[in-house]
Design a protein around this motif. Structure first.
Motif, PDB file in Angstrom:
ATOM      1  N   ASP A 183      -2.771   9.320 -15.357  1.00 55.49           N
ATOM      2  CA  ASP A 183      -2.433   8.677 -16.624  1.00 55.49           C
ATOM      3  C   ASP A 183      -2.538   9.729 -17.725  1.00 55.49           C
ATOM      4  O   ASP A 183      -3.637  10.089 -18.154  1.00 55.49           O
ATOM      5  CB  ASP A 183      -3.378   7.506 -16.898  1.00 55.49           C
ATOM      6  N   GLU A 184      -1.392  10.235 -18.164  1.00 52.56           N
ATOM      7  CA  GLU A 184      -1.381  11.317 -19.152  1.00 52.56           C
ATOM      8  C   GLU A 184      -1.901  10.850 -20.508  1.00 52.56           C
ATOM      9  O   GLU A 184      -2.558  11.610 -21.229  1.00 52.56           O
ATOM     10  CB  GLU A 184       0.043  11.864 -19.314  1.00 52.56           C
ATOM     11  N   THR A 185      -1.610   9.626 -20.879  1.00 51.33           N
ATOM     12  CA  THR A 185      -1.982   9.136 -22.212  1.00 51.33           C
ATOM     13  C   THR A 185      -3.479   9.152 -22.417  1.00 51.33           C
ATOM     14  O   THR A 185      -3.988   9.684 -23.402  1.00 51.33           O
ATOM     15  CB  THR A 185      -1.448   7.715 -22.430  1.00 51.33           C
ATOM     16  N   VAL A 186      -4.210   8.574 -21.478  1.00 49.88           N
ATOM     17  CA  VAL A 186      -5.664   8.507 -21.610  1.00 49.88           C
ATOM     18  C   VAL A 186      -6.275   9.897 -21.602  1.00 49.88           C
ATOM     19  O   VAL A 186      -7.131  10.230 -22.416  1.00 49.88           O
ATOM     20  CB  VAL A 186      -6.262   7.646 -20.477  1.00 49.88           C
TER      21      VAL A 186
ATOM     22  N   GLY B 110      -7.877  11.251 -16.344  1.00 50.05           N
ATOM     23  CA  GLY B 110      -6.782  10.300 -16.205  1.00 50.05           C
ATOM     24  C   GLY B 110      -6.357  10.049 -14.776  1.00 50.05           C
ATOM     25  O   GLY B 110      -5.182   9.769 -14.520  1.00 50.05           O
ATOM     26  N   ALA B 111      -7.292  10.133 -13.812  1.00 51.88           N
ATOM     27  CA  ALA B 111      -6.969   9.863 -12.401  1.00 51.88           C
ATOM     28  C   ALA B 111      -6.986   8.347 -12.188  1.00 51.88           C
ATOM     29  O   ALA B 111      -7.956   7.774 -11.681  1.00 51.88           O
ATOM     30  CB  ALA B 111      -7.965  10.567 -11.482  1.00 51.88           C
ATOM     31  N   LEU B 112      -5.904   7.695 -12.561  1.00 52.04           N
ATOM     32  CA  LEU B 112      -5.886   6.240 -12.670  1.00 52.04           C
ATOM     33  C   LEU B 112      -6.019   5.543 -11.328  1.00 52.04           C
ATOM     34  O   LEU B 112      -6.836   4.638 -11.155  1.00 52.04           O
ATOM     35  CB  LEU B 112      -4.601   5.794 -13.372  1.00 52.04           C
ATOM     36  N   ARG B 113      -5.208   5.934 -10.334  1.00 53.99           N
ATOM     37  CA  ARG B 113      -5.261   5.221  -9.057  1.00 53.99           C
ATOM     38  C   ARG B 113      -6.606   5.434  -8.365  1.00 53.99           C
ATOM     39  O   ARG B 113      -7.164   4.496  -7.792  1.00 53.99           O
ATOM     40  CB  ARG B 113      -4.122   5.654  -8.139  1.00 53.99           C
TER      41      ARG B 113
END
Length: 238
Positions: A145-148, A205-208
């Motif tokens: 997740d680049e945004t976060v 941002g490692a969302l998954r």
């Protein structure tokens, strides 16, 4: 569902009737990669929400035509998942407790520093990304997740690359520590390792992987959660 997609820019709603305070918020929020709408009243905030979806609400507790908790209740009738921060000049612990009970994640006391405001926003967006409800199709959840991540680093791509390299170099050791604790049926140690890993996921941002870590933290005995965790780690290390 209040879930940001990879590459998307979060949409914020600022509700503030005082022009000076409004100006401070605008200047402070310029450094965020975010779209910010402004409402100066209870009624105008509701009108804004009729045509827009928001990832985060910044709500003044005292408005000329209503109050913050009542506004949050109305806005959540439209979007139950939306996250909100309250801001007020009243520093009483009683008010802060009542605002927490009303559903605000945090309360910011005015006047506040720019850094205090930005840290609260980044922290809240990161928690929202990591803790939002799981999607039916896990393949729809991006690995990064680049945004976060960029919000937490003031948009510094070079810093993000360096932090992710460090994160990936330490990830095999973190995975092995979790596996070892699970093999030994030490749920306390497994949860401790997963808690630390979840924080690191938020920073980069490692969302998954953050979702998989959360699911395994909640149910360490689940074979499906363990498999999802291993798959998420392997995908990042591939």
């Amino acid at each position: 569902m209040n879930t940001q997609r990879q590459g998307s820019i979060p949409h914020l709603l600022l509700v503030e009737d005082d022009m000076t305070s409004q100006g401070f918020f605008q200047f402070a929020l310029e450094s965020l990669p975010a779209t910010v709408d402004i409402a100066d009243s209870f009624a105008s905030a509701l009108k804004r929400a009729e045509t827009a979806h928001y990832d985060l609400l910044l709500i003044d507790v005292n408005l000329p035509d209503g109050d913050g908790p009542a506004l949050l209740q109305r806005l959540r009738a439209r979007d139950p998942q939306v996250t909100a921060l309250a801001h007020t000049a009243d520093a009483s612990s009683e008010l802060q407790q009542s605002l927490q009970q009303a559903g605000f994640s945090e309360t910011l006391i005015k006047p506040m520093s720019r850094e205090t405001l930005l840290k609260a926003i980044r922290r809240t967006l990161a928690k929202t990304a990591a803790n939002s409800p799981d999607l039916d199709d896990e393949a729809d959840v991006p690995h990064w997740d680049e945004t976060v991540a960029l919000s937490a680093l003031n948009g510094q791509q070079a810093h993000l690359r360096a932090l992710r390299e460090l994160f990936l170099s330490e990830l095999p050791g973190a995975r092995d520590a979790v596996r070892r604790a699970l093999r030994q049926h030490d749920e306390g140690e497994a949860r401790n390792q997963l808690h630390r890993l979840k924080a690191s996921c938020g920073f980069v941002g490692a969302l998954r992987l953050a979702r998989a870590v959360r699911q395994l933290h909640n149910n360490p005995d689940s074979t499906a959660a363990q498999q999802q965790f291993d798959a998420a780690v392997s995908a990042l290390l591939a």
